[in-house]
Design a protein around this motif. Structure first.
Motif, mmCIF file in Angstrom:
data_model
loop_
_atom_site.group_PDB
_atom_site.id
_atom_site.type_symbol
_atom_site.label_atom_id
_atom_site.label_comp_id
_atom_site.label_asym_id
_atom_site.label_seq_id
_atom_site.Cartn_x
_atom_site.Cartn_y
_atom_site.Cartn_z
ATOM 1 N N CYS A 1 7.764 42.763 86.965
ATOM 2 C CA CYS A 1 7.763 41.507 86.216
ATOM 3 C C CYS A 1 8.575 41.638 84.933
ATOM 4 C CB CYS A 1 6.336 41.078 85.907
ATOM 5 S SG CYS A 1 5.436 40.533 87.370
ATOM 6 N N VAL A 2 9.078 40.502 84.481
ATOM 7 C CA VAL A 2 9.987 40.516 83.337
ATOM 8 C C VAL A 2 9.332 41.087 82.080
ATOM 9 C CG1 VAL A 2 11.526 38.687 84.125
ATOM 10 C CG2 VAL A 2 9.428 38.069 82.906
ATOM 11 N N HIS A 3 8.043 40.868 81.900
ATOM 12 C CA HIS A 3 7.413 41.354 80.665
ATOM 13 C C HIS A 3 7.259 42.875 80.672
ATOM 14 C CE1 HIS A 3 4.384 40.152 83.579
ATOM 15 N NE2 HIS A 3 3.464 40.869 82.993
ATOM 16 N N HIS A 4 7.132 43.487 81.847
ATOM 17 C CA HIS A 4 7.071 44.948 81.901
ATOM 18 C C HIS A 4 8.455 45.572 81.703
ATOM 19 C CE1 HIS A 4 3.167 44.191 84.154
ATOM 20 N NE2 HIS A 4 2.831 44.876 83.077
ATOM 21 N N LEU A 5 9.498 44.807 81.967
ATOM 22 C CA LEU A 5 10.853 45.263 81.676
ATOM 23 C C LEU A 5 11.223 45.043 80.212
ATOM 24 C CD1 LEU A 5 12.694 43.800 84.807
ATOM 25 C CD2 LEU A 5 12.283 46.230 84.360
ATOM 26 N N TYR A 6 10.642 44.016 79.612
ATOM 27 C CA TYR A 6 11.046 43.586 78.267
ATOM 28 C C TYR A 6 10.222 44.236 77.156
ATOM 29 C CZ TYR A 6 12.431 40.390 74.506
ATOM 30 O OH TYR A 6 12.917 39.868 73.330
ATOM 31 N N PHE A 7 8.905 44.250 77.326
ATOM 32 C CA PHE A 7 8.016 44.733 76.266
ATOM 33 C C PHE A 7 7.625 46.191 76.477
ATOM 34 C CE2 PHE A 7 6.952 40.103 76.273
ATOM 35 C CZ PHE A 7 7.314 39.825 74.963
ATOM 36 N N ASP A 8 7.218 46.830 75.390
ATOM 37 C CA ASP A 8 6.607 48.160 75.387
ATOM 38 C C ASP A 8 5.268 48.039 74.666
ATOM 39 O OD1 ASP A 8 7.161 51.259 75.671
ATOM 40 O OD2 ASP A 8 6.335 50.962 73.665
ATOM 41 N N ALA A 9 4.381 49.001 74.891
ATOM 42 C CA ALA A 9 3.070 48.949 74.243
ATOM 43 C C ALA A 9 3.174 48.898 72.723
ATOM 44 C CB ALA A 9 2.213 50.127 74.686
ATOM 45 N N GLU A 10 4.261 49.385 72.154
ATOM 46 C CA GLU A 10 4.446 49.274 70.706
ATOM 47 C C GLU A 10 4.491 47.820 70.257
ATOM 48 O OE1 GLU A 10 4.421 51.552 68.180
ATOM 49 O OE2 GLU A 10 3.654 52.813 69.804
ATOM 50 N N ASP A 11 4.857 46.921 71.169
ATOM 51 C CA ASP A 11 4.944 45.507 70.814
ATOM 52 C C ASP A 11 3.574 44.861 70.611
ATOM 53 O OD1 ASP A 11 7.811 45.161 70.835
ATOM 54 O OD2 ASP A 11 7.706 45.461 73.003
ATOM 55 N N GLN B 1 16.544 33.794 81.769
ATOM 56 C CA GLN B 1 17.254 34.096 80.516
ATOM 57 C C GLN B 1 16.971 35.522 80.047
ATOM 58 O OE1 GLN B 1 15.727 30.393 78.736
ATOM 59 N NE2 GLN B 1 17.780 30.087 77.892
ATOM 60 N N ILE B 2 15.762 36.016 80.282
ATOM 61 C CA ILE B 2 15.463 37.418 79.956
ATOM 62 C C ILE B 2 16.384 38.344 80.747
ATOM 63 C CG2 ILE B 2 13.725 39.252 80.188
ATOM 64 C CD1 ILE B 2 11.586 37.045 79.708
ATOM 65 N N MET B 3 16.498 38.083 82.045
ATOM 66 C CA MET B 3 17.336 38.944 82.888
ATOM 67 C C MET B 3 18.821 38.780 82.559
ATOM 68 S SD MET B 3 15.128 40.693 84.491
ATOM 69 C CE MET B 3 16.306 41.613 85.473
ATOM 70 N N GLU C 1 8.809 32.263 71.451
ATOM 71 C CA GLU C 1 9.127 31.195 70.503
ATOM 72 C C GLU C 1 9.838 31.786 69.280
ATOM 73 O OE1 GLU C 1 6.972 27.380 68.298
ATOM 74 O OE2 GLU C 1 5.851 28.598 69.753
ATOM 75 N N GLY C 2 10.967 31.205 68.943
ATOM 76 C CA GLY C 2 11.785 31.699 67.839
ATOM 77 C C GLY C 2 12.877 32.656 68.267
ATOM 78 N N LYS C 3 12.799 33.154 69.490
ATOM 79 C CA LYS C 3 13.822 34.083 69.991
ATOM 80 C C LYS C 3 15.065 33.307 70.428
ATOM 81 C CE LYS C 3 15.045 37.429 73.532
ATOM 82 N NZ LYS C 3 15.845 38.236 72.582
ATOM 83 N N THR C 4 16.222 33.879 70.193
ATOM 84 C CA THR C 4 17.474 33.313 70.677
ATOM 85 C C THR C 4 17.978 34.136 71.857
ATOM 86 O OG1 THR C 4 18.086 32.444 68.504
ATOM 87 C CG2 THR C 4 19.864 32.736 70.105
ATOM 88 N N PHE C 5 18.023 33.500 73.028
ATOM 89 C CA PHE C 5 18.605 34.132 74.207
ATOM 90 C C PHE C 5 20.114 33.922 74.188
ATOM 91 C CE2 PHE C 5 14.242 33.356 75.792
ATOM 92 C CZ PHE C 5 13.938 34.644 76.209
ATOM 93 N N GLY C 6 20.828 34.787 74.872
ATOM 94 C CA GLY C 6 22.283 34.711 74.879
ATOM 95 C C GLY C 6 22.835 33.674 75.830
ATOM 96 N N SER C 7 21.995 33.097 76.675
ATOM 97 C CA SER C 7 22.455 32.139 77.679
ATOM 98 C C SER C 7 21.647 30.855 77.595
ATOM 99 C CB SER C 7 22.316 32.731 79.087
ATOM 100 O OG SER C 7 20.945 32.951 79.389
ATOM 101 N N THR C 8 22.196 29.818 78.198
ATOM 102 C CA THR C 8 21.520 28.526 78.291
ATOM 103 C C THR C 8 21.507 28.080 79.747
ATOM 104 O OG1 THR C 8 22.142 27.823 76.061
ATOM 105 C CG2 THR C 8 21.635 26.078 77.635
ATOM 106 N N ILE C 9 20.351 27.615 80.208
ATOM 107 C CA ILE C 9 20.265 26.995 81.532
ATOM 108 C C ILE C 9 20.740 25.554 81.375
ATOM 109 C CG2 ILE C 9 18.784 26.446 83.486
ATOM 110 C CD1 ILE C 9 19.152 29.491 82.821
ATOM 111 N N VAL C 10 21.816 25.200 82.072
ATOM 112 C CA VAL C 10 22.453 23.896 81.870
ATOM 113 C C VAL C 10 21.928 22.857 82.854
ATOM 114 C CG1 VAL C 10 24.659 22.664 81.810
ATOM 115 C CG2 VAL C 10 24.506 25.020 80.954
#
Length: 446
Positions: A263-273, A338-340, A408-417
């Motif tokens: 899942c995307v959250h296991h790829l994105y986050f670490d326990a430090e978060d 957008q995470i991927m 919320e507040g994060k800026t992703f590098g892409s936009t879904i159009v």
């Protein structure tokens, strides 16, 4: 139903990127050609500078309907999925009541038939005492059977070994499992509750309670059962590097009997978060220390087959209680693509691999009919993405009923159009169009 010609997009599909026109007619992809002749009854979309991807198929979401609609419902969460480029979802059975009968299963399909923005399927649930009912599942119309081999949100734990052997030995469709060893989790929970009674537990307590041992012990047990019985087993939300050794990358996905998901959250986050997000990223299985790079490597080398979300919303009020009472689950479906795509922009994964793991592989693993690829004759489930236009997540942009996101507040590098579902343009630069509901997914039996 409108017909479209999409011109000048970079098409990402089946391991290649090409520049071709796509003709959409009567909901399907009619032609893919370097130049499609102009047609008077088709609306033309100039997609120059954009990437055309097959719509994401998310094989694990919790949309909470029926029974938990103060958190979410099919309409709100599928709308969020649509805004994020997800065109099909497979939803889990731990709603209220649990989806443990064919009648309750069909009631969920009836709800989606009226309210879902995207295409949909629902898992039948297994329990210690519904074997006969589960075996009635129509495998051409239902994505699979879900077994909780570790308790999570709800009361669907299947811990009777005889029952598990019956399911694994006789269910002919795909069995999807949540794998955390219940005894290990309970022992850890009792230990840490006693240790921190009257005190504030450490920021990473969830990773300590639902630890690597709990995951590996349960996943390896499921794999052993599947090998013994020849089961089509799909283990959901792999969260540890240790579990990667359980999966094979020597076979193409179409030949595998045992598959896996990250899942995307296991790829994105670490326990430090947890230090910053706390209960907002509390989920089962837990986000742990120092596993995300290993999981990304497992994704790249095909030991992990699918990327999904395990989208599981709770209200902010519920999440704002203390650790011991806050429920597990994170709303994710609106931003998974957008995470991927951010991982792609960071050079961690190719664009072709993102499409493979989020569209092609779910279609192949679950044998979804005529979706998951940009192919002539297939349903036009399509996403146009701008990889050069950043997008900042705001509270106003969120479509979830729960109204919050850890992004919320994060800026992703892409936009879904734009997002097309079965040929219907349903999302266009922040605007939504509901002319008709999405369609029920169907499945090939072989």
């Amino acid at each position: 139903m409108k017909n479209y010609i999409i011109r000048n997009a970079a098409i990402v599909n089946e391991g290649t990127i090409s520049y071709q026109d796509v003709l959409i007619q009567s909901g399907r992809i009619e032609r893919i050609d370097p130049v499609v002749d102009k047609l008077t009854n088709h609306k033309e979309i100039n997609a120059e500078g954009l990437y055309l991807l097959p719509g994401v198929i998310d094989d694990q979401v919790h949309f909470r309907e029926p029974g938990l609609t103060h958190k979410a419902c099919i309409a709100t969460e599928s709308k969020a999925a649509l805004a994020g480029g997800t065109t099909s979802f497979m939803e889990m059975p731990n709603t209220v009541p649990n989806t443990l009968t064919q009648e309750l299963l069909e009631q969920k399909y009836a709800l989606a038939e009226k309210t879902s923005w995207t295409n949909y399927s629902f898992f039948m649930g297994g329990s210690n005492d519904n074997y006969e009912e589960a075996m009635k599942t129509d495998l051409a119309k239902v994505c699979g059977l879900k077994l909780f081999m570790g308790s999570s949100t709800g009361n669907m734990l299947v811990d009777n070994e005889d029952t598990l052997n019956r399911f694994f030995g006789n269910f002919e469709g795909l069995i999807a499992t949540h794998c955390e060893d219940e005894a290990t989790v309970k022992t850890n929970l009792a230990h840490y509750k006693a240790l921190y009674e009257g005190k504030t537990p450490p920021y990473d307590i969830h990773a300590l309670i639902r630890n690597e041992e709990a995951c590996y012990k349960s996943s390896s047990f499921a794999v052993d059962l599947a090998k013994k019985n020849g089961t089509r087993l799909h283990i959901l939300h792999i969260s540890t590097g240790e579990e990667l050794e359980l999966f094979d990358n020597s076979l193409p996905l179409s030949q595998k009997r045992i598959t896996s998901e990250v899942c995307v959250h296991h790829l994105y986050f670490d326990a430090e978060d947890y230090r910053h997000f706390g209960n907002l990223i509390k989920c089962n299985p837990a986000i742990k220390h120092n596993h995300r790079d290993k999981l990304m490597q497992g994704l790249l080398d095909d030991r992990l087959d699918i990327v999904a979300t395990d989208h599981a919303p709770h209200t902010l009020e519920e999440k704002s209680t203390d650790y011991w009472t806050a429920p597990s689950g994170v709303p994710l479906v609106q931003h998974s693509l957008q995470i991927m795509l951010d991982f792609y922009l960071q050079g961690k994964i190719s664009l072709e691999k993102v499409v493979e793991k989020m569209a092609h592989a779910p279609a192949d693993c679950f044998r979804v009919r005529e979706r998951g690829y940009i192919r002539e004759g297939y349903w036009a489930d399509l996403v146009l993405a701008d990889l050069h236009k950043p997008f900042t997540v705001t509270g106003e942009s969120l479509q979830y009923r729960c109204g919050w996101s850890p992004f919320e507040g994060k800026t992703f590098g892409s936009t879904i159009v734009k997002t097309f579902v079965s040929g219907e343009l349903k999302y266009d630069n922040g605007e939504f169009f509901f002319d008709e509901a999405g369609r029920r997914l169907t499945f090939n039996l072989r």
